[in-house]
Motif scaffolding. Structure first.
Motif, PDB file in Angstrom:
ATOM      1  N   ARG A   1     -64.337 -38.053 -49.612  1.00  0.00           N
ATOM      2  CA  ARG A   1     -65.378 -37.122 -49.181  1.00  0.00           C
ATOM      3  C   ARG A   1     -66.751 -37.783 -49.258  1.00  0.00           C
ATOM      4  O   ARG A   1     -67.569 -37.658 -48.338  1.00  0.00           O
ATOM      5  CB  ARG A   1     -65.347 -35.874 -50.061  1.00  0.00           C
ATOM      6  N   GLU A   2     -67.018 -38.518 -50.341  1.00  0.00           N
ATOM      7  CA  GLU A   2     -68.319 -39.174 -50.497  1.00  0.00           C
ATOM      8  C   GLU A   2     -68.532 -40.266 -49.454  1.00  0.00           C
ATOM      9  O   GLU A   2     -69.637 -40.428 -48.923  1.00  0.00           O
ATOM     10  CB  GLU A   2     -68.421 -39.760 -51.908  1.00  0.00           C
ATOM     11  N   LEU A   3     -67.477 -41.033 -49.146  1.00  0.00           N
ATOM     12  CA  LEU A   3     -67.613 -42.083 -48.136  1.00  0.00           C
ATOM     13  C   LEU A   3     -67.839 -41.490 -46.745  1.00  0.00           C
ATOM     14  O   LEU A   3     -68.610 -42.035 -45.938  1.00  0.00           O
ATOM     15  CB  LEU A   3     -66.373 -42.978 -48.134  1.00  0.00           C
ATOM     16  N   CYS A   4     -67.183 -40.366 -46.453  1.00  0.00           N
ATOM     17  CA  CYS A   4     -67.393 -39.703 -45.163  1.00  0.00           C
ATOM     18  C   CYS A   4     -68.806 -39.140 -45.076  1.00  0.00           C
ATOM     19  O   CYS A   4     -69.450 -39.187 -44.023  1.00  0.00           O
ATOM     20  CB  CYS A   4     -66.358 -38.598 -44.964  1.00  0.00           C
ATOM     21  N   PHE A   5     -69.302 -38.595 -46.179  1.00  0.00           N
ATOM     22  CA  PHE A   5     -70.668 -38.086 -46.218  1.00  0.00           C
ATOM     23  C   PHE A   5     -71.656 -39.224 -45.988  1.00  0.00           C
ATOM     24  O   PHE A   5     -72.638 -39.087 -45.250  1.00  0.00           O
ATOM     25  CB  PHE A   5     -70.927 -37.393 -47.551  1.00  0.00           C
ATOM     26  N   LYS A   6     -71.388 -40.370 -46.626  1.00  0.00           N
ATOM     27  CA  LYS A   6     -72.240 -41.549 -46.419  1.00  0.00           C
ATOM     28  C   LYS A   6     -72.230 -41.949 -44.948  1.00  0.00           C
ATOM     29  O   LYS A   6     -73.282 -42.278 -44.368  1.00  0.00           O
ATOM     30  CB  LYS A   6     -71.731 -42.696 -47.289  1.00  0.00           C
ATOM     31  N   TYR A   7     -71.055 -41.904 -44.315  1.00  0.00           N
ATOM     32  CA  TYR A   7     -70.963 -42.239 -42.886  1.00  0.00           C
ATOM     33  C   TYR A   7     -71.800 -41.265 -42.054  1.00  0.00           C
ATOM     34  O   TYR A   7     -72.522 -41.679 -41.144  1.00  0.00           O
ATOM     35  CB  TYR A   7     -69.510 -42.205 -42.440  1.00  0.00           C
ATOM     36  N   ILE A   8     -71.710 -39.964 -42.375  1.00  0.00           N
ATOM     37  CA  ILE A   8     -72.477 -38.958 -41.629  1.00  0.00           C
ATOM     38  C   ILE A   8     -73.966 -39.223 -41.763  1.00  0.00           C
ATOM     39  O   ILE A   8     -74.710 -39.212 -40.772  1.00  0.00           O
ATOM     40  CB  ILE A   8     -72.124 -37.543 -42.116  1.00  0.00           C
ATOM     41  N   LYS A   9     -74.443 -39.459 -42.973  1.00  0.00           N
ATOM     42  CA  LYS A   9     -75.875 -39.681 -43.196  1.00  0.00           C
ATOM     43  C   LYS A   9     -76.385 -40.894 -42.431  1.00  0.00           C
ATOM     44  O   LYS A   9     -77.513 -40.901 -41.940  1.00  0.00           O
ATOM     45  CB  LYS A   9     -76.157 -39.845 -44.691  1.00  0.00           C
ATOM     46  N   GLU A  10     -75.527 -41.925 -42.321  1.00  0.00           N
ATOM     47  CA  GLU A  10     -75.967 -43.159 -41.664  1.00  0.00           C
ATOM     48  C   GLU A  10     -75.807 -43.117 -40.153  1.00  0.00           C
ATOM     49  O   GLU A  10     -76.433 -43.911 -39.445  1.00  0.00           O
ATOM     50  CB  GLU A  10     -75.183 -44.348 -42.235  1.00  0.00           C
ATOM     51  N   ASN A  11     -74.998 -42.211 -39.630  1.00  0.00           N
ATOM     52  CA  ASN A  11     -74.682 -42.238 -38.201  1.00  0.00           C
ATOM     53  C   ASN A  11     -75.039 -40.964 -37.442  1.00  0.00           C
ATOM     54  O   ASN A  11     -74.883 -40.925 -36.221  1.00  0.00           O
ATOM     55  CB  ASN A  11     -73.188 -42.531 -38.010  1.00  0.00           C
ATOM     56  N   ILE A  12     -75.495 -39.924 -38.127  1.00  0.00           N
ATOM     57  CA  ILE A  12     -75.859 -38.702 -37.415  1.00  0.00           C
ATOM     58  C   ILE A  12     -77.051 -38.978 -36.504  1.00  0.00           C
ATOM     59  O   ILE A  12     -77.955 -39.746 -36.842  1.00  0.00           O
ATOM     60  CB  ILE A  12     -76.176 -37.562 -38.413  1.00  0.00           C
TER      61      ILE A  12
ATOM     62  N   LEU B   1     -66.843 -27.832 -45.991  1.00  0.00           N
ATOM     63  CA  LEU B   1     -67.122 -28.856 -46.989  1.00  0.00           C
ATOM     64  C   LEU B   1     -68.100 -28.350 -48.040  1.00  0.00           C
ATOM     65  O   LEU B   1     -68.614 -27.234 -47.940  1.00  0.00           O
ATOM     66  CB  LEU B   1     -67.716 -30.087 -46.296  1.00  0.00           C
ATOM     67  N   ASN B   2     -68.361 -29.190 -49.026  1.00  0.00           N
ATOM     68  CA  ASN B   2     -69.271 -28.757 -50.087  1.00  0.00           C
ATOM     69  C   ASN B   2     -70.671 -28.535 -49.538  1.00  0.00           C
ATOM     70  O   ASN B   2     -71.033 -28.991 -48.459  1.00  0.00           O
ATOM     71  CB  ASN B   2     -69.280 -29.774 -51.238  1.00  0.00           C
ATOM     72  N   LYS B   3     -71.477 -27.822 -50.320  1.00  0.00           N
ATOM     73  CA  LYS B   3     -72.793 -27.386 -49.858  1.00  0.00           C
ATOM     74  C   LYS B   3     -73.711 -28.557 -49.542  1.00  0.00           C
ATOM     75  O   LYS B   3     -74.578 -28.442 -48.666  1.00  0.00           O
ATOM     76  CB  LYS B   3     -73.428 -26.486 -50.918  1.00  0.00           C
ATOM     77  N   GLU B   4     -73.562 -29.680 -50.246  1.00  0.00           N
ATOM     78  CA  GLU B   4     -74.464 -30.812 -50.031  1.00  0.00           C
ATOM     79  C   GLU B   4     -74.350 -31.350 -48.605  1.00  0.00           C
ATOM     80  O   GLU B   4     -75.358 -31.615 -47.954  1.00  0.00           O
ATOM     81  CB  GLU B   4     -74.159 -31.921 -51.039  1.00  0.00           C
ATOM     82  N   ILE B   5     -73.134 -31.502 -48.114  1.00  0.00           N
ATOM     83  CA  ILE B   5     -72.955 -32.023 -46.760  1.00  0.00           C
ATOM     84  C   ILE B   5     -73.444 -31.004 -45.733  1.00  0.00           C
ATOM     85  O   ILE B   5     -74.137 -31.357 -44.770  1.00  0.00           O
ATOM     86  CB  ILE B   5     -71.478 -32.382 -46.496  1.00  0.00           C
ATOM     87  N   ASN B   6     -73.097 -29.739 -45.931  1.00  0.00           N
ATOM     88  CA  ASN B   6     -73.540 -28.701 -44.994  1.00  0.00           C
ATOM     89  C   ASN B   6     -75.059 -28.600 -44.947  1.00  0.00           C
ATOM     90  O   ASN B   6     -75.660 -28.483 -43.870  1.00  0.00           O
ATOM     91  CB  ASN B   6     -72.946 -27.347 -45.390  1.00  0.00           C
ATOM     92  N   SER B   7     -75.693 -28.633 -46.125  1.00  0.00           N
ATOM     93  CA  SER B   7     -77.154 -28.500 -46.160  1.00  0.00           C
ATOM     94  C   SER B   7     -77.825 -29.713 -45.529  1.00  0.00           C
ATOM     95  O   SER B   7     -78.869 -29.594 -44.882  1.00  0.00           O
ATOM     96  CB  SER B   7     -77.647 -28.312 -47.598  1.00  0.00           C
ATOM     97  N   PHE B   8     -77.215 -30.898 -45.687  1.00  0.00           N
ATOM     98  CA  PHE B   8     -77.775 -32.089 -45.047  1.00  0.00           C
ATOM     99  C   PHE B   8     -77.736 -31.947 -43.530  1.00  0.00           C
ATOM    100  O   PHE B   8     -78.720 -32.248 -42.843  1.00  0.00           O
ATOM    101  CB  PHE B   8     -77.005 -33.340 -45.468  1.00  0.00           C
ATOM    102  N   CYS B   9     -76.592 -31.501 -42.984  1.00  0.00           N
ATOM    103  CA  CYS B   9     -76.462 -31.348 -41.529  1.00  0.00           C
ATOM    104  C   CYS B   9     -77.434 -30.307 -41.001  1.00  0.00           C
ATOM    105  O   CYS B   9     -78.065 -30.495 -39.946  1.00  0.00           O
ATOM    106  CB  CYS B   9     -75.024 -30.982 -41.161  1.00  0.00           C
ATOM    107  N   TRP B  10     -77.569 -29.201 -41.729  1.00  0.00           N
ATOM    108  CA  TRP B  10     -78.529 -28.174 -41.306  1.00  0.00           C
ATOM    109  C   TRP B  10     -79.960 -28.712 -41.357  1.00  0.00           C
ATOM    110  O   TRP B  10     -80.770 -28.443 -40.467  1.00  0.00           O
ATOM    111  CB  TRP B  10     -78.396 -26.928 -42.173  1.00  0.00           C
TER     112      TRP B  10
END
Length: 564
Positions: free
Chosen positions: A109-120, A137-146
């Motif tokens: 989950r953390e590696l996928c989140f890292k991928y999202i942050k670097e590639n969004i 997913l957990n709130k941290e990933i959702n809040s980052f995307c929002w």
């Protein structure tokens, strides 16, 4: 991980590859199998642990069906359990995220989140948002995307596929357009989005139009914009609603309408670099009215490479550091970029100014950074030229027609396709006000400022320019109405305010002024009822000769992965 542990895990992985000591076979829906070790799987996933250790039937089985997962994804998960390595890519991150949630594997989950942050980016943001919401997913990933969506709304609207952008359900649309943190340069952008969303499925959505229209902060829209809105058939055909809307606008003044917070709520004071002195970064978050204090930050990547450089933040998250002194104390026309969206957060050299200059003013509009006037390095010849830098193409271009008045230490800003220049110095102190019309490619002079002044702090908030302090009147504050070209004076401040080391921000209709006075940072807030300025907080000691002040929205910072 120490050397001995690394050796152990290397051996485990060899056992996996050689299928030695394996005590379980994981079977996909297609019937493909992967032999593995229960103890390794259980250590990586609490779901596998419960499966092998609890009262489930899988405890005593050596073949376990893994439903809803293809062989490649299953193989990646098993390999990760042994090696802690994972190749996350565009074509597999969704499947890996789903697997990580299904089997509660935090490392994946953390590696996928890292991928999202670097590639969004604006093109894929909506699809990533929908994936993360679907998987819950957990709130941290959702809040980052929002946060990314709210901060890049305009670019996303222009980049995303219609089916994705206008596929949001009404609940999400309301959440977006009501949000105080939605970054837009005009409320008309919200109206355009509403029309696009309705038009994508008119028959099923047109009955929602009036509810969506109530979310637009109409008093903040220009007269020209309101005329365009009133001509929209969905609105013009509903006379009752239009009358109610006009009545509400007539009874509500723009200053009493809640602005969207992205006008900036984080103020960052950057002190340094100074030879022989410690550099530092301080910040204040004015969103929390109960904690209006300057705080230290360890995000020292903000500090530029040169002393006396002028920093400016562009609209797409890139800071430019223009000019300044080299290590020998000589003025240079060099320029660096700091891309806040980048992984490295490092200053990178780009093309230098066309004309060597100092004592200029800077302002931004869209992807352009404008450098206005100034003097040559000898301080003898004043400049009447304006050049601008395109953040996308990395090219400087000079405006062909020079300013009517050469000047240094002026203030500048851009509004409605016009570059406004105020005051400055030209052998004497100036009150001159001029603007350049980008469409007509021509300069025009306006009535002068109430006083001659230079090195003024200039901030534009919608159609009002605030001119604060300056060398000739360090405590005086003026407002300039850009729609009617009228001047108004506010009560004097308590602190002295000068130029680029100052900033003006409105938060919940309160006016704040921030000053970085050689390392000592101050903040004052204007009390509208008492018609006076009140000190909020000050910190630091005056040890620097030159500093910078940059304002952010906290949503923007989070979308860059920056946490002060």
């Amino acid at each position: 991980m120490d050397v001995n542990m690394q050796e152990y895990f290397k051996n485990f992985y060899l056992f996996l590859k050689e299928k030695e000591f394996c005590d379980v076979n994981l079977v996909t829906d297609e019937g493909l199998q992967i032999a593995a070790h229960k103890i390794i799987l259980a250590s990586a996933s609490c779901v596998f642990y419960t499966m092998f250790n609890g009262q489930f039937r899988e405890r005593n089985k050596n073949k376990i069906l893994i439903k809803g997962m293809d062989f490649e994804t299953l193989e990646s998960i098993v390999n990760f359990a042994y090696t802690f390595k994972l190749d996350v890519k565009q074509n597999n991150f969704e499947k890996l995220l789903m697997a990580a949630e299904m089997y509660d594997i935090s490392g994946i989950r953390e590696l996928c989140f890292k991928y999202i942050k670097e590639n969004i980016n604006p093109t894929n943001c909506v699809s990533i948002m929908k994936i993360t919401e679907l998987i819950q997913l957990n709130k941290e990933i959702n809040s980052f995307c929002w946060a990314y969506f709210l901060n890049n709304f305009t670019m996303i609207v222009n980049s995303a596929l219609e089916a994705e952008l206008y596929g949001f359900p009404i609940e999400d649309v309301l959440k977006m357009i009501k949000h105080d943190d939605l970054v837009i340069d005009s409320e008309e952008k919200v109206f355009d989005f509403i029309i696009g969303w309705i038009s994508y499925n008119t028959n099923e959505r047109k009955h929602m139009f009036l509810d969506l229209m109530k979310c637009i902060r109409l008093p903040l829209i220009s007269i020209k914009g309101l005329k365009r809105i009133c001509n929209e058939p969905l609105l013009s055909n509903n006379k009752d609603f239009m009358m109610d809307m006009l009545k509400e606008m007539n009874n509500t003044k723009p200053l009493n309408t809640q602005r969207r917070i992205p006008a900036s709520n984080i103020i960052v004071a950057i002190n340094g670099p100074i030879p022989g002195e410690d550099s530092c970064v301080k910040y204040m978050d004015i969103k929390n009215c109960d904690d209006l204090k300057w705080k230290s930050s360890d995000q020292l990547f903000f500090i530029p490479l040169r002393f006396l450089t002028t920093m400016v933040l562009s609209e797409n998250g890139i800071i430019l550091a223009v000019g300044g002194l080299d290590e020998s104390g000589n003025h240079v026309n060099l320029v660096e970029e700091l891309d806040l969206k980048s992984k490295s957060k490092q200053w990178i050299s780009t093309r230098p100014l066309i004309q060597p200059r100092k004592d200029f003013s800077v302002c931004t509009h869209k992807q352009y950074v404008y450098v206005v006037g100034g003097t040559d390095f000898s301080s003898v010849n004043l400049s009447s030229s304006v050049e601008y830098y395109d953040i996308n193409s990395k090219v400087w271009t000079e405006i062909i027609e020079p300013m009517p008045t050469a000047r240094a230490y002026s203030g500048s800003t851009i509004f409605h396709n016009k570059l406004y220049v105020f005051g400055g110095y030209y052998g004497d102190f100036l009150a001159t006000v001029e603007y350049y019309d980008f469409e007509k490619k021509h300069w025009k002079q306006l009535d002068p400022m109430p006083i001659c002044n230079y090195n003024i702090c200039i901030s534009r908030i919608e159609n009002v320019i605030y001119l604060v302090g300056g060398r000739r009147a360090p405590k005086r504050v003026f407002k300039f109405d850009l729609q009617h070209y009228k001047w108004f004076e506010m009560p004097n401040m308590n602190m002295d305010t000068f130029g680029d080391c100052s900033s003006v921000v409105i938060m919940k209709n309160d006016l704040f002024v921030f000053v970085n006075d050689g390392g000592t940072v101050h903040c004052e807030r204007y009390d509208k009822e008492e018609r006076q300025w009140k000190s909020v907080d000050s910190a630091g000691k005056q040890t620097y000769k030159f500093c910078n002040m940059i304002t952010f929205n906290d949503i923007a910072l989070k979308s860059y992965g920056i946490y002060l």
